[in-house]
Design a protein around this motif. Structure first.
Motif: not given
Length: 133
Positions: A60-75
């Motif tokens: 929810e907090r990562l809304k608006g970020q690129s897919v790459e940024e989200k995947m990096e953070r979630l990994s």
């Protein structure tokens, strides 16, 4: 793959809540005399549930970020602490784990989980801490 091996099925996921079902099978028995669910299966199912709600709060907090940024953070997410209290033997034909977020900060999310059997008896409770930074 491990969650698939356990047979975990996600029934629902919301912003800060999740519900996972686990059907009892012979391969999951811990006490062969009583035919009850193995404690490791219980803790694994609860850890997965806690991780899912921690993930949901972060997503929810990562809304608006690129897919790459989200995947990096979630990994980089992972369990840093898990406490399980086994309250009674894991007897039942199926089990439901529910979880919710107690607190989600910038670096750590803390979750609470409960496992009930098919008769809605509380089998185990747990608290998990997950790194989300």
């Amino acid at each position: 793959p491990f969650n698939k091996l356990l047979g975990l099925t996600i029934e629902s996921v919301a912003l800060d809540r999740a519900r996972i079902k686990l059907e009892m099978r012979d391969e999951l028995i811990g006490n062969f005399i009583r035919g009850t669910l193995h404690g490791g299966v219980i803790s694994s199912a609860m850890d997965v549930t806690g991780g899912i709600v921690a993930f949901s709060s972060l997503a929810e907090r990562l809304k608006g970020q690129s897919v790459e940024e989200k995947m990096e953070r979630l990994s980089r997410m992972g369990t840093i602490d898990l406490r399980i209290d086994y309250l009674r033997p894991g007897a039942g034909t199926y089990f439901v784990v529910t979880g919710y977020v107690l607190r989600a900060g910038n670096r750590v999310a803390v979750t609470r989980m409960e496992l009930h059997n098919d008769q809605e008896l509380l089998i185990a409770v747990g608290t998990g801490a997950y790194v989300i930074s």
